[in-house]
Design a protein around this motif. Structure first.
Motif, short mmCIF file in Angstrom:
data_model
loop_
_atom_site.label_atom_id
_atom_site.label_comp_id
_atom_site.label_asym_id
_atom_site.label_seq_id
_atom_site.Cartn_x
_atom_site.Cartn_y
_atom_site.Cartn_z
N VAL A 186 -20.43 -54.02 0.58
CA VAL A 186 -20.59 -53.43 -0.75
C VAL A 186 -21.63 -52.33 -0.64
O VAL A 186 -22.79 -52.59 -0.30
N VAL A 187 -21.20 -51.09 -0.90
CA VAL A 187 -22.06 -49.92 -0.72
C VAL A 187 -22.58 -49.49 -2.07
O VAL A 187 -21.82 -49.05 -2.94
N VAL A 188 -23.88 -49.61 -2.26
CA VAL A 188 -24.50 -49.27 -3.54
C VAL A 188 -25.93 -48.83 -3.25
O VAL A 188 -26.54 -49.26 -2.27
N TRP A 189 -26.45 -47.94 -4.11
CA TRP A 189 -27.83 -47.50 -3.92
C TRP A 189 -28.57 -47.60 -5.25
O TRP A 189 -28.09 -48.24 -6.20
N ARG A 190 -29.69 -46.97 -5.37
CA ARG A 190 -30.64 -47.26 -6.44
C ARG A 190 -30.13 -46.95 -7.84
O ARG A 190 -30.63 -47.50 -8.81
N ASP A 191 -29.10 -46.09 -7.98
CA ASP A 191 -28.58 -45.83 -9.31
C ASP A 191 -27.69 -46.98 -9.80
O ASP A 191 -27.26 -47.00 -10.96
N GLY A 192 -27.38 -47.93 -8.92
CA GLY A 192 -26.61 -49.10 -9.31
C GLY A 192 -25.11 -48.92 -9.30
O GLY A 192 -24.37 -49.89 -9.52
N ALA A 193 -24.63 -47.73 -9.03
CA ALA A 193 -23.18 -47.48 -9.03
C ALA A 193 -22.58 -47.92 -7.70
O ALA A 193 -23.07 -47.53 -6.64
N VAL A 194 -21.53 -48.71 -7.76
CA VAL A 194 -20.86 -49.15 -6.54
C VAL A 194 -20.03 -47.98 -6.00
O VAL A 194 -19.13 -47.47 -6.66
N GLN A 195 -20.35 -47.58 -4.78
CA GLN A 195 -19.68 -46.43 -4.17
C GLN A 195 -18.43 -46.83 -3.40
O GLN A 195 -17.46 -46.07 -3.36
N ALA A 196 -18.46 -47.99 -2.77
CA ALA A 196 -17.31 -48.45 -2.00
C ALA A 196 -17.40 -49.96 -1.83
O ALA A 196 -18.50 -50.53 -1.76
N VAL A 197 -16.25 -50.60 -1.77
CA VAL A 197 -16.14 -52.03 -1.46
C VAL A 197 -15.06 -52.16 -0.40
O VAL A 197 -13.91 -51.77 -0.63
N VAL A 198 -15.44 -52.68 0.77
CA VAL A 198 -14.50 -52.78 1.89
C VAL A 198 -14.36 -54.25 2.30
O VAL A 198 -15.18 -54.78 3.04
N PRO A 199 -13.29 -54.93 1.82
CA PRO A 199 -13.05 -56.31 2.24
C PRO A 199 -12.46 -56.36 3.65
O PRO A 199 -11.58 -55.57 3.99
N LYS A 200 -12.96 -57.30 4.43
CA LYS A 200 -12.44 -57.51 5.78
C LYS A 200 -12.05 -58.97 5.92
O LYS A 200 -12.89 -59.86 5.75
N GLU A 201 -10.79 -59.21 6.20
CA GLU A 201 -10.32 -60.58 6.39
C GLU A 201 -10.79 -61.07 7.76
O GLU A 201 -10.57 -60.41 8.79
N VAL A 202 -11.44 -62.21 7.78
CA VAL A 202 -11.96 -62.77 9.03
C VAL A 202 -10.81 -63.44 9.78
O VAL A 202 -10.14 -64.33 9.25
N ILE A 203 -10.62 -63.01 11.02
CA ILE A 203 -9.60 -63.61 11.88
C ILE A 203 -10.22 -64.72 12.72
O ILE A 203 -9.64 -65.79 12.89
N LEU A 204 -11.42 -64.46 13.25
CA LEU A 204 -12.13 -65.45 14.06
C LEU A 204 -13.62 -65.23 13.91
O LEU A 204 -14.11 -64.10 14.05
N LYS A 205 -14.33 -66.32 13.65
CA LYS A 205 -15.80 -66.26 13.57
C LYS A 205 -16.38 -67.32 14.49
O LYS A 205 -15.96 -68.48 14.46
N ARG A 206 -17.34 -66.91 15.28
CA ARG A 206 -18.11 -67.83 16.11
C ARG A 206 -19.57 -67.42 16.01
O ARG A 206 -20.05 -66.64 16.81
N GLY A 207 -20.25 -67.93 15.00
CA GLY A 207 -21.61 -67.48 14.71
C GLY A 207 -21.55 -66.18 13.95
O GLY A 207 -21.96 -66.09 12.80
N VAL A 208 -21.08 -65.12 14.59
CA VAL A 208 -20.80 -63.85 13.92
C VAL A 208 -19.28 -63.63 13.96
O VAL A 208 -18.56 -64.28 14.72
N THR A 209 -18.80 -62.69 13.15
CA THR A 209 -17.38 -62.39 13.12
C THR A 209 -16.98 -61.70 14.43
O THR A 209 -17.56 -60.70 14.82
#
Length: 334
Positions: A186-209
């Protein structure tokens, strides 16, 4: 300045920032952290949860005339916010949002109050048969998958409490949501406006994705926008959620910083680190929510090759002892 030079994504971030024209100073607690040798200048620092960390990182920032700090590990986040008093742009959400996210139980309560979907959640000290088993048990504070386990019965939970390192009031017991998992930039800065939302479907996670794919989901994106509206991060954050049996998103964690999957966000078309860095230091333009679906991240080791003079230039060698703790931040100056 960039911390946590040993984490999975930091080396790539350092090289990308250098390609964008920034001078990058990297830090870590461990001399074997690869990113230390790929930056313009590098330092070993104490662990972020020690009293020695903040004076050391502040001294490095001032010595190197850092314009901005990109901290990438939870233990550092609250402390480094104070660097803003020295005119250093710290690429983080606001302190109250960070504090809430770092307490997983407090976060779940706050999200529930805002009407957002979460797994059923209790402290182990309050658990009385709900949520049902199997249940996820994890430290109230901590990162990655450290200390996280799945208990299949009350007996397993009781053994964990009896034999484990955590007190019951320091463990969260949470409903195990087994549907499709997403990790969302979720990309947002001090003005509070959401600039971008990039969902990523997790295929495999082991500690980290390890494997993930960018996936458009307006339902997931709207939940993440609601987090910003209700909790006001006003800085970059990463939402981790899973879909329940009815296909509804249930948030189980929020990282109040850039995610280790930021390289996938970049590959899909949203350069969140450089974009917010430019906004924080040079009134740069807003980022666009225009990105490619179906981009897959395959996380792997990569070899880099340096001149020996460059390798030894920082006065650090991989055989040196750790200064303690876990990898930390990244600093960029221009």
């Amino acid at each position: 300045m960039v911390t946590t030079a040993g984490s999975a994504s930091t080396s790539g971030a350092i090289l990308h920032l250098r390609r964008q024209g920034y001078r990058v100073v990297a830090t870590d607690v461990d001399a074997t952290a690869p990113g230390l040798y790929l930056a313009d200048r590098s330092y070993l620092v104490p662990a972020g949860d020690t009293d020695e960390f903040y004076p050391e990182i502040r001294g490095i920032c001032l010595k190197e005339s850092a314009a901005a700090l990109v901290p990438l590990v939870d233990e550092e986040l609250l402390a480094v916010g104070e660097l803003a008093d020295d005119g250093i742009a710290v690429l983080l959400p606001r302190p109250d949002f960070i504090a809430t996210c770092l307490d997983k139980y407090a976060l779940m309560r706050r999200l529930s109050e805002a009407g957002l979907g979460i797994p059923k959640t209790r402290l182990a000290s309050e658990w009385s048969g709900s949520p049902k088993f199997p249940a996820v048990v994890k430290p109230r504070s901590g990162r990655g998958s450290r200390g996280v386990s799945v208990c299949g019965s009350a007996e397993e939970l009781n053994r964990l409490l009896a034999d484990g390192p955590y007190a019951a009031e320091d463990l969260v017991v949470q409903e195990n949501i087994t549907g499709t998992e997403f990790t969302v930039s979720v990309v947002v800065w001090r003005d509070g406006a959401v600039q971008a939302v990039v969902p990523k479907e997790v295929i495999l996670k082991r500690g980290v994705t390890k494997f993930a794919v960018t996936r458009r989901s307006e339902l997931v994106a709207e939940v993440c926008r609601t987090v910003q509206r209700e909790l006001r991060a006003d800085g970059p954050f990463n939402v981790q959620l899973a879909l329940d049996a009815n296909g509804e998103p249930r948030i189980f964690e929020i990282n109040p910083r850039f995610s280790s999957t930021s390289p996938l966000t970049l590959a899909a078309g949203v350069d969140e680190i450089t974009g917010l860095l430019r906004q924080a230091t040079a009134d740069g333009p807003r980022l666009s929510d225009d990105w490619s679906e179906g981009v897959v991240m395959v996380r792997r080791w990569a070899d880099e090759f340096l001149d020996e003079d460059q390798f030894t230039a920082h006065g650090i060698a991989p055989a040196e002892a750790r200064l303690g703790g876990t990898p930390r931040s990244v600093t960029a100056t221009r």
